[in-house]
Design an enzyme around this catalytic site. Structure first.
Site, PDB file in Angstrom:
ATOM      1  CB  CYS A  52     -32.302  -1.510  15.779  1.00 34.26           C
ATOM      2  SG  CYS A  52     -32.017  -3.158  14.802  1.00 34.26           S
ATOM      3  CG  ASP A  54     -30.309  -1.326  10.583  1.00 35.03           C
ATOM      4  OD1 ASP A  54     -29.727  -0.451   9.830  1.00 35.03           O
ATOM      5  OD2 ASP A  54     -31.031  -2.390   9.945  1.00 35.03           O
ATOM      6  NE  ARG A  56     -30.593  -0.412   7.041  1.00 34.36           N
ATOM      7  CZ  ARG A  56     -31.384  -1.238   6.720  1.00 34.36           C
ATOM      8  NH1 ARG A  56     -31.885  -1.326   5.245  1.00 34.36           N
ATOM      9  NH2 ARG A  56     -31.909  -2.268   7.519  1.00 34.36           N
ATOM     10  CG  HIS A 108     -35.278  -0.342  12.192  1.00 34.66           C
ATOM     11  ND1 HIS A 108     -35.249  -0.846  10.778  1.00 34.66           N
ATOM     12  CD2 HIS A 108     -34.741  -0.916  12.878  1.00 34.66           C
ATOM     13  CE1 HIS A 108     -34.216  -1.782  10.897  1.00 34.66           C
ATOM     14  NE2 HIS A 108     -33.817  -2.017  12.201  1.00 34.66           N
ATOM     15  CB  CYS A 111     -36.121  -4.544  12.159  1.00 32.72           C
ATOM     16  SG  CYS A 111     -34.966  -5.117  13.724  1.00 32.72           S
TER      17      CYS A 111
END
Ligand code: CO
Length: 224
Positions: A52, A54, A56, A108, A111
Site C-alpha cells: 500500500c 500508506d 506508515r 495492512h 487501510c
C-alpha cells in the site's frame, strides 16, 4: 542502517528532506564506505513487494532490509488487477529480468483504501480504483455478511484483498510461464499491523500452476 535515533521529533519540510539525505549519506558511508559503489553497480533483489502507498508501511524499514534488497510496487490499498499496466510491467520486469524468487503482496490492517471501499461516500477518481475491492467484497459476501462486528469485518476484508491479490498474480501469464519453465517463484500474502508493527503471513503461498483452476490456466506459449 537507519541513522535516526528518534522518530518524528522534527517537522518535515522540503529543506529538511534534503538535509536528511546528506545525514543519511554520511551515516551510511561511516558504516560502510563501499555502500554506494556496490549498489551503483547494479541490483539483484530477490523479492518483489506489492504494498500500500500508506506512508506508515515502508517495505524496507518494516522488514529491516536495505536499498538493493527489495523491488517495490505500491499503490493505494495494494490492489492487484490485470488492467494495471504499471503493475504488469513491474511484475514482468521483476520476474523475468531481475528473476526475483518471491513476490509478496502486503496489505495492512487499518487501510484507509479498504475502509473507503466498504463505505458509500465519493472520494473522487480513487472510487474507480477502490471498486476492485468492492468486487472482492461481493465475491466473499457470504463470509463477510456473517461478521457482525464492523472492525472484524474490516480486518477480514483487508486480508481478503491480499488473498485476491495473490490469486490475481497467479492468473497472469507472467507467473504461469515462469512456473511452466520450472523456475522457483513463490507468491505470498502478508498483512502488517500498524498497532504492533508485526507482519502476519496469511499462509496462502502459491508456488506452482497446480492449484490454478482450469479457466485461468494459460497453455505454454509455443516458440515461434
Ligand atoms: Co493502505
Amino acid at each position: 542502517m537507519c541513522a535516526k535515533s528518534t522518530l518524528h521529533t522534527h517537522e518535515i519540510t522540503y529543506e529538511s528532506l534534503l538535509e536528511g539525505n546528506k545525514e543519511w549519506v554520511a551515516a551510511t558511508l561511516a558504516e560502510d564506505p563501499t555502500f554506494f559503489d556496490r549498489l551503483s553497480a547494479g541490483q539483484k533483489p530477490p523479492v518483489l513487494w506489492i504494498g500500500c502507498s500508506d506512508s506508515r508501511v515502508p517495505a524496507n524499514q518494516i522488514t529491516n532490509t536495505n536499498p538493493g534488497d527489495i523491488f517495490v510496487h505500491r499503490n493505494i490499498a495494494n490492489v492487484v488487477v490485470h488492467t494495471d499496466m504499471n503493475m504488469l510491467s513491474v511484475l514482468d520486469y521483476a520476474v523475468n529480468v531481475l528473476e526475483v524468487e518471491h513476490v509478496i503482496v502486503c496489505g495492512h490492517y487499518g487501510c484507509g483504501g479498504v475502509q473507503a471501499a466498504m463505505a458509500n461516500s465519493q472520494f473522487g477518481i480513487i472510487d474507480n480504483w477502490l471498486r476492485n475491492i468492492k468486487d472482492t467484497y461481493r465475491l466473499h459476501n457470504d463470509e463477510l455478511a456473517n461478521i457482525a462486528d464492523e472492525k472484524t469485518r474490516f480486518d477480514r476484508l483487508v486480508e481478503l484483498n491480499v488473498i485476491e491479490g495473490v490469486f490475481n498474480l497467479t492468473k497472469t501469464s507472467i507467473v504461469q510461464n515462469r512456473w511452466s519453465n520450472g523456475k522457483k517463484l513463490g507468491i505470498h500474502g502478508w498483512v502488517y499491523s500498524l498497532q504492533t508493527g508485526l507482519i502476519t503471513d496469511l499462509k496462502v503461498t502459491s508456488q506452482s500452476n497446480d492449484n490454478i483452476s482450469s479457466v485461468f490456466r494459460v497453455h505454454e506459449k509455443k516458440e515461434s
